[in-house]
Enzyme design. Structure first.
Site, PDB file in Angstrom:
ATOM      1  N   SER A  74       3.345   3.036  -3.795  1.00  0.00           N
ATOM      2  CA  SER A  74       2.085   3.053  -4.722  1.00  0.00           C
ATOM      3  C   SER A  74       2.105   4.187  -5.737  1.00  0.00           C
ATOM      4  O   SER A  74       2.504   5.291  -5.250  1.00  0.00           O
ATOM      5  CB  SER A  74       1.011   2.679  -3.896  1.00  0.00           C
ATOM      6  OG  SER A  74      -0.320   3.157  -4.670  1.00  0.00           O
ATOM      7  N   GLU A 127       6.910 -10.368  -2.195  1.00  0.00           N
ATOM      8  CA  GLU A 127       5.671 -10.993  -2.961  1.00  0.00           C
ATOM      9  C   GLU A 127       6.369 -11.531  -4.385  1.00  0.00           C
ATOM     10  O   GLU A 127       5.990 -12.426  -4.802  1.00  0.00           O
ATOM     11  CB  GLU A 127       4.978  -9.654  -3.271  1.00  0.00           C
ATOM     12  CG  GLU A 127       4.004  -9.293  -2.119  1.00  0.00           C
ATOM     13  CD  GLU A 127       3.213  -8.042  -2.421  1.00  0.00           C
ATOM     14  OE1 GLU A 127       2.793  -8.047  -3.390  1.00  0.00           O
ATOM     15  OE2 GLU A 127       3.360  -7.150  -1.541  1.00  0.00           O
TER      16      GLU A 127
END
Ligand code: ARG
Length: 457
Positions: A276, A289
């Site tokens: 992140s 994802e």
């Protein structure tokens, strides 16, 4: 200059070219377009429709062009309408009249139909090897984790114990069906439309068997109208790819769950994870994802193809030019997903201890406890009721079935003996599930071997 320049008195408007051209997409089929033209000109010469000298010039010219494109010496220019006019245009520029004879007894309608089939035949083979690689890897992982106990779920609630190997092999089964669908689609696709002409065949004495054979097709298409307007193979492939993406997407969803701190069943390798920009602690399962997200793109291709085809009268209509972008995109997407998914799984770390811990909670052995009483002669419904009361007792006393004393058990049924503890231990629960297709470690090893045998056959 346009192929149809004779009939027209005006140049096409720029926007006509913009919307009409397909070269940006169909240049991908340059090899197949040349392969089809080589087979066509050979056939024309064999049948005495063009001279052998012209055929030799055409072959020589086409082979040279193929070589130059492969080496990057000749670029496929976007100024041409499509790959067919590019190849014919360059050829004619170089060899003159012989090049102009190549299109005898042929139309771009049967030509493009051949090109797509040849292209998708190759692409399907490429994809099949990626699918096989994933299945093989799953079988290997299943062997490695054949006796790792994990909770099996229904409604995402812990239900009964299974093995991690068994869980992985469930996906191997789905992928084996995907593989079967692709192989099956290939059979119906492998029919040759060349010689159907624009729609109504030709009066030249062509030999369609010969071109079909040269190009590795099983047979020539029987009906010229159908030959040029059939895109069922695109629909079938897009359906097969969509179902495959359903499977990868479901698998991805599980990977994402398993990576969460709540589950912690697996950890993905750093090389196949992302971080992140703001939260330093994060390690995200982005590949899974994205794969889950890309399923939407492939379903979109299927919807595009179905919608393009549904209202078309026979035979060829320009709407059909939309087929290639949709089906190529589906292939590219699935191929990219598989290329990322397989190594992501191969390199993951399996946290067997956490899987077992999760399996130990949640009364996952309650069915086995009931089955124990059935073994002692009690009808299953009665056994089910007693076990239900036991579970309720455990919940209100913060205990689990393993930590009850024999006295507590006996309070619910006199049939309970010391051997109940062995009967409800997780390893026993899983080891005894030996029914065909069940999760016992021994079964998993046998099933993994069966999966590998199917791939070899
Ligand atoms: N680019 C066209 C396609 O992909 C080739 C066939 C053109 N045929 C025609 N009649 N305009 O469908």
């Amino acid at each position: 200059m346009k192929l149809w320049a004779g009939r027209f008195s005006k140049e096409a408007d720029k926007v006509t070219n913009d919307i009409n051209a397909s070269i940006g997409i169909d240049k991908r089929m340059w090899r197949e377009d040349i392969e089809g033209s080589l087979a066509h000109s050979d056939m024309l010469a064999e049948c005495g429709i063009i001279s052998k000298e012209d055929r030799d010039k055409i072959s020589e010219g086409l082979r040279r062009l193929a070589d130059e494109i492969a080496k990057g010496e000749t670029e496929i220019a976007d100024s041409f309408e499509d790959i067919h006019s590019f190849v014919e245009g360059i050829l004619t520029e170089r060899i003159g009249d012989a090049g102009k004879r190549l299109h005898t007894a042929r139309s771009r309608n049967d030509q493009v139909a051949v090109d797509i089939r040849l292209t998708l035949r190759n692409e399907t083979d490429g994809l099949l090897s990626l699918v096989d690689e994933l299945i093989e890897m799953l079988a290997d992982l299943a062997l490695q984790h054949s006796d790792v106990v994990m909770p099996g779920y229904t409604h995402l609630q812990r239900a009964q114990p299974v093995t991690f190997g068994h869980h992985l092999l469930a996906y191997a089964e789905m992928l084996l069906r995907d593989r079967g669908r692709l192989l099956d689609a290939k059979k119906r696709m492998n029919v040759c439309p060349l010689g159907a002409g624009a729609l109504a065949g030709t009066s030249y004495p062509i030999d369609r068997e010969l071109t079909a054979k040269t190009l590795g097709f099983d047979e020539p298409a029987r009906n010229s109208l159908d030959a040029v307007s059939d895109r069922d193979f695109c629909l079938e492939l897009a359906s097969a790819l969509s179902i495959l993406m359903v499977h990868l997407s479901r698998f991805s969803e599980e990977i994402i769950l398993w990576c969460s701190h709540e589950f912690k069943f697996i950890e993905l390798d750093d090389a196949f994870s992302t971080g992140s920009s703001i939260m330093p602690q994060k390690k995200n399962p982005d590949i899974a994802e994205i794969v889950r997200g890309k399923a939407g793109r492939v379903f979109g291709s299927l919807t595009t193809l179905l919608t393009v085809m549904k209202g078309l009268p026979l035979a060829y209509n320009k709407d059909m030019q939309e087929d290639k972008e949709a089906i190529f995109n589906a292939f590219d997407t699935v191929s990219l997903c598989l290329r990322a998914f397989t190594p992501m799984l191969r390199t993951m770390t399996v946290n067997a201890e956490n899987m077992r811990k999760a399996a130990a909670g949640g009364f996952i052995n309650a069915t086995d406890c009931a089955d124990y009483l059935v073994g002692k002669g009690l009808p299953f419904r009665d056994a089910y009721k007693i076990t239900g009361s036991l579970v309720a007792y455990c919940i209100s006393n913060s205990k689990d079935l393993e930590s009850l004393s024999l006295e507590e058990y006996k309070g619910f049924s006199e049939l309970f003996e010391e051997d109940v503890f062995e009967a409800i231990s997780l390893d026993t629960c899983v080891k005894n599930r030996t029914s065909y297709g069940g999760p016992s470690p021994e079964n998993v090893r046998r099933q993994a071997a069966a999966v590998k045998a199917i791939l070899k056959a």
